[in-house]
Design a protein around this motif. Structure first.
Motif, PDB file in Angstrom:
ATOM      1  N   ILE A 106      35.818   8.816  32.168  1.00  0.00           N
ATOM      2  CA  ILE A 106      36.862   7.793  32.214  1.00  0.00           C
ATOM      3  C   ILE A 106      36.271   6.385  32.205  1.00  0.00           C
ATOM      4  N   TYR A 107      35.228   6.158  33.004  1.00  0.00           N
ATOM      5  CA  TYR A 107      34.673   4.819  33.152  1.00  0.00           C
ATOM      6  C   TYR A 107      33.727   4.427  32.025  1.00  0.00           C
TER       7      TYR A 107
ATOM      8  N   SER B 180      44.466  -0.524  28.638  1.00  0.00           N
ATOM      9  CA  SER B 180      43.732   0.724  28.457  1.00  0.00           C
ATOM     10  C   SER B 180      42.630   0.856  29.503  1.00  0.00           C
ATOM     11  N   THR B 181      41.891  -0.233  29.732  1.00  0.00           N
ATOM     12  CA  THR B 181      40.815  -0.225  30.733  1.00  0.00           C
ATOM     13  C   THR B 181      41.384  -0.011  32.128  1.00  0.00           C
TER      14      THR B 181
ATOM     15  N   SER C 241      42.749   3.645  32.818  1.00  0.00           N
ATOM     16  CA  SER C 241      41.725   4.651  33.093  1.00  0.00           C
ATOM     17  C   SER C 241      41.144   4.490  34.488  1.00  0.00           C
ATOM     18  N   HIS C 242      40.943   3.238  34.906  1.00  0.00           N
ATOM     19  CA  HIS C 242      40.421   2.990  36.252  1.00  0.00           C
ATOM     20  C   HIS C 242      41.426   3.428  37.311  1.00  0.00           C
TER      21      HIS C 242
ATOM     22  N   ARG D 223      34.237   6.555  27.450  1.00  0.00           N
ATOM     23  CA  ARG D 223      35.309   6.027  26.612  1.00  0.00           C
ATOM     24  C   ARG D 223      35.090   4.557  26.283  1.00  0.00           C
TER      25      ARG D 223
END
Length: 312
Positions: free
Chosen positions: A293-294, A243-244, A247-248, A297
């Motif tokens: 995003i960073y 998930s992390t 998004s990155h 969330r």
């Protein structure tokens, strides 16, 4: 020959005309309202992120240190390009002096190059955190984080000095109309009345070194993370890590796709309408989306945000 040189000096462009994002009066008012809202929202988001990181010791970690730098950069970024975009939508095509145009170009190049390096540094931080967690306190100690951040800003300034000097040294004899909403590299090269091969070569080499070099670092880091995550025995840990990373990677993908298309081409770009659309993506869309995003969330950020707003 002396006579021709005098003529060139006499007709040297002292100002440019920026056509702006759109020359259609019927939609300029709507676009002005939209982009003014996006500008204020971007400033608010990034100011909030910087405040949360500075005021809460829980966020005094390498990842948030880089995010704070990125938020500061995004605020500067939109403040370099967005005012001229808004002026163009409010008044239509307008005049900008040669000096102001080169100053805007200088800061724009500084910020876009710095953002590339910061994104690569953030990817490396995540790589160390996931793939080498036992060495994380040593590899990402405060001195290393500060060094990476300073290198990003100083590197961007050095590249910008070289590129802006080359572009400013060209002769602009007319016409002086830039089909863009800010002073960008390709529209300026299109207007030069002298040989631009050396300037295009400098532009291309710096694009390869900065954009492609940092993109390779980011891709290598995230590829190593994916391999490490697939080896994790816990499905929950895999979901959290993916998930992390996802998004990155969205941010990296959007930013680099638009920027590389424009700046890694040695020839002058002819499709200025496409150029303007892509410019909006990485000068307006990504600075607004990056905090969401960073950070917004992120569970740790949610916790400190609730504390700050006194939410249960």
């Amino acid at each position: 020959m002396e006579r021709s040189l005098e003529l060139v000096n006499m007709t040297r462009v002292q100002e440019f005309v920026l056509l702006g994002l759109s020359t259609r009066p019927d939609i300029r008012d709507v676009l002005f309202a939209i982009f003014l809202t996006l500008y204020l929202l971007t400033l608010l988001e990034n100011t909030l992120i910087i405040y949360l990181i500075c005021s809460h010791i829980e966020l005094h970690k390498p990842m948030y240190f880089f995010l704070g730098n990125l938020s500061c950069l995004e605020m500067c970024y939109v403040s370099v390009t967005m005012p001229s975009l808004l002026v163009g939508l409010w008044t239509g095509p307008y005049h900008i002096s040669f000096t102001i145009c080169m100053t805007q170009l200088f800061f724009f190049i500084v910020l876009i190059c710095t953002e590339c390096t910061l994104l690569a540094s953030m990817a490396y931080d995540r790589y160390v955190a996931i793939c080498r967690p036992l060495h994380y306190p040593l590899l990402m100690r405060p001195q290393v984080c500060l060094g990476l951040a300073l290198s990003s800003w100083l590197g961007g300034m050095l590249v910008s000095v070289a590129k802006t000097t080359c572009i400013a040294s060209l002769s602009y004899c007319g016409p002086n109309v830039l089909n863009q909403f800010f002073c960008d590299v390709s529209p300026l090269l299109n207007l030069s009345c002298t040989h631009v091969a050396l300037t295009e070569l400098v532009d291309f080499i710096s694009a390869i070194v900065i954009f492609c070099g940092t993109l390779l670092v980011a891709l290598a880091s995230y590829s190593a993370i994916v391999v490490a995550v697939l080896r994790m025995p816990s499905a929950a840990a895999q979901r959290k890590a993916f998930s992390t990373c996802a998004s990155h990677l969205i941010v990296v993908g959007i930013f680099y796709s638009a920027a590389l298309f424009i700046y890694c081409r040695p020839s002058r770009i002819k499709s200025m309408d496409l150029n303007k659309v892509l410019s909006v993506i990485y000068t307006v869309v990504t600075p607004m989306c990056n905090p969401i995003i960073y950070c917004l969330r992120n569970k740790e950020v949610h916790v400190v945000l609730r504390k700050t707003l006194h939410w249960p």
